[in-house]
Structures are given as structure tokens and as C-alpha cells.
Design a protein around this motif. Structure first.
Motif, PDB file in Angstrom:
ATOM      1  N   ALA A 119      -0.352  -4.206  -9.755  1.00 43.14           N
ATOM      2  CA  ALA A 119       1.030  -4.479  -9.351  1.00 43.14           C
ATOM      3  C   ALA A 119       0.837  -5.265  -7.959  1.00 43.14           C
ATOM      4  O   ALA A 119       0.190  -4.990  -7.042  1.00 43.14           O
ATOM      5  N   ARG A 120       1.763  -6.543  -7.785  1.00 46.31           N
ATOM      6  CA  ARG A 120       1.629  -7.358  -6.651  1.00 46.31           C
ATOM      7  C   ARG A 120       2.782  -7.326  -5.824  1.00 46.31           C
ATOM      8  O   ARG A 120       2.642  -7.807  -4.697  1.00 46.31           O
ATOM      9  N   THR A 121       3.652  -6.964  -6.298  1.00 51.26           N
ATOM     10  CA  THR A 121       5.177  -7.171  -5.959  1.00 51.26           C
ATOM     11  C   THR A 121       5.900  -5.694  -5.802  1.00 51.26           C
ATOM     12  O   THR A 121       5.375  -4.947  -6.900  1.00 51.26           O
ATOM     13  N   PRO A 122       6.782  -5.396  -5.108  1.00 49.52           N
ATOM     14  CA  PRO A 122       7.628  -4.220  -5.272  1.00 49.52           C
ATOM     15  C   PRO A 122       8.244  -4.034  -6.687  1.00 49.52           C
ATOM     16  O   PRO A 122       8.507  -2.927  -7.272  1.00 49.52           O
ATOM     17  N   ALA A 123       8.677  -5.242  -7.126  1.00 48.80           N
ATOM     18  CA  ALA A 123       9.481  -5.506  -8.321  1.00 48.80           C
ATOM     19  C   ALA A 123       8.465  -5.027  -9.599  1.00 48.80           C
ATOM     20  O   ALA A 123       8.907  -4.503 -10.532  1.00 48.80           O
ATOM     21  N   GLN A 175       1.163   3.910  -3.323  1.00 45.88           N
ATOM     22  CA  GLN A 175       0.977   5.452  -2.919  1.00 45.88           C
ATOM     23  C   GLN A 175       2.061   6.166  -3.518  1.00 45.88           C
ATOM     24  O   GLN A 175       1.703   7.100  -4.027  1.00 45.88           O
ATOM     25  N   ALA A 176       3.155   5.742  -2.984  1.00 42.07           N
ATOM     26  CA  ALA A 176       4.461   6.593  -3.416  1.00 42.07           C
ATOM     27  C   ALA A 176       4.562   6.524  -4.955  1.00 42.07           C
ATOM     28  O   ALA A 176       4.904   7.651  -5.531  1.00 42.07           O
ATOM     29  N   LYS A 177       4.276   5.531  -5.566  1.00 43.58           N
ATOM     30  CA  LYS A 177       4.342   5.274  -7.115  1.00 43.58           C
ATOM     31  C   LYS A 177       3.209   6.437  -7.739  1.00 43.58           C
ATOM     32  O   LYS A 177       3.455   7.027  -8.852  1.00 43.58           O
ATOM     33  N   ILE A 200      -0.459   0.098 -11.766  1.00 46.68           N
ATOM     34  CA  ILE A 200       0.043   0.453 -10.331  1.00 46.68           C
ATOM     35  C   ILE A 200      -1.167  -0.404  -9.506  1.00 46.68           C
ATOM     36  O   ILE A 200      -0.557  -1.148  -8.643  1.00 46.68           O
ATOM     37  N   ASP A 201      -1.947  -0.387  -9.610  1.00 43.98           N
ATOM     38  CA  ASP A 201      -3.305  -1.022  -9.112  1.00 43.98           C
ATOM     39  C   ASP A 201      -3.066  -2.597  -9.093  1.00 43.98           C
ATOM     40  O   ASP A 201      -3.343  -3.381  -8.089  1.00 43.98           O
ATOM     41  N   PRO A 236       0.780  -1.210  -0.014  1.00 50.82           N
ATOM     42  CA  PRO A 236       0.012   0.220   0.106  1.00 50.82           C
ATOM     43  C   PRO A 236       0.975   1.194  -0.037  1.00 50.82           C
ATOM     44  O   PRO A 236       0.648   2.204  -0.923  1.00 50.82           O
ATOM     45  N   ALA A 237       1.942   1.351   0.717  1.00 47.47           N
ATOM     46  CA  ALA A 237       2.655   2.600   1.168  1.00 47.47           C
ATOM     47  C   ALA A 237       3.413   2.519  -0.647  1.00 47.47           C
ATOM     48  O   ALA A 237       3.440   3.762  -0.973  1.00 47.47           O
TER      49      ALA A 237
END
Length: 105
Positions: free
Chosen positions: A96-100, A16-18, A93-94, A12-13
Motif C-alpha cells: 500500500a502506498r496511500t492511506p486510502a 504498523q497500526a494496520k 499492507i506492505d 510507516p505509522a
């Protein structure tokens, strides 16, 4: 008493940053082209009805108002295209499931 936290989801964080970074980037582009976007939007409205307010530009170009109107309406709406691009990125972005996956956007 000891409290044990399960793994905290960073997504979530990170998401939001992206979103914030993408919006800042698009806002910068929009601010830099605001005058041009407004002029194009106004000309598109006039072109839809062959408004004679296009006559000075048509004369400058050596064409008729009808020809200028057709030319204006044949061009893509840059502001609308930019917003569609932003919405497409927001959807990615929504999803995306991983930081990568976020980093790849």
C-alpha cells in the motif's frame, strides 16, 4: 534558528497500526479455535500413517481407519489456510502506498 521539516510520511505509522490490527484479529480467531486446530493437526499426523489411534472415531462413524484417514487428509488445513490469508493481507499492507489503499484492506 528555525527548523523546517519536510512533509512527514504518515505511512510507516499507518502501516504498523494496520499490521497490529490484523494480527490482533487473527490472534483472536486462532485463540478461539486453538483446541480444534490442535486436534485437527494431530489427526492429520495420524491419518498420514493410518494410525490405529483413529480407530475409536472411525468406529463411531461406522467406517474404517483407512477411510477416516482419507477423509481427514481430504479436508483443508484450516490453520495453514488462515496463516496464508494473513500473509496475503500482510503483503497487501506492505504494498500500500496511500492511506486510502490501507483503508481498503
Amino acid at each position: 534558528m528555525r527548523v523546517v521539516l519536510d512533509a512527514i510520511d504518515p505511512m510507516p505509522a499507518l502501516r504498523q497500526a494496520k499490521v497490529d490490527a490484523v494480527n490482533r484479529s487473527f490472534n483472536t480467531v486462532a485463540a478461539e479455535s486453538l483446541h480444534r486446530d490442535q486436534a485437527h493437526a494431530q489427526k492429520r499426523l495420524w491419518a498420514a500413517t493410518n494410525d490405529q489411534r483413529l480407530a475409536p472415531e472411525a468406529e463411531l462413524r461406522g467406517i474404517t481407519v483407512v477411510e477416516l484417514s482419507a477423509f481427514i487428509l481430504s479436508k483443508p488445513d484450516a490453520a495453514a489456510a488462515r496463516e496464508m490469508q494473513r500473509q496475503t493481507i500482510m503483503k497487501r499492507i506492505d504494498q500500500a502506498r496511500t492511506p486510502a489503499e490501507l483503508d481498503a484492506i
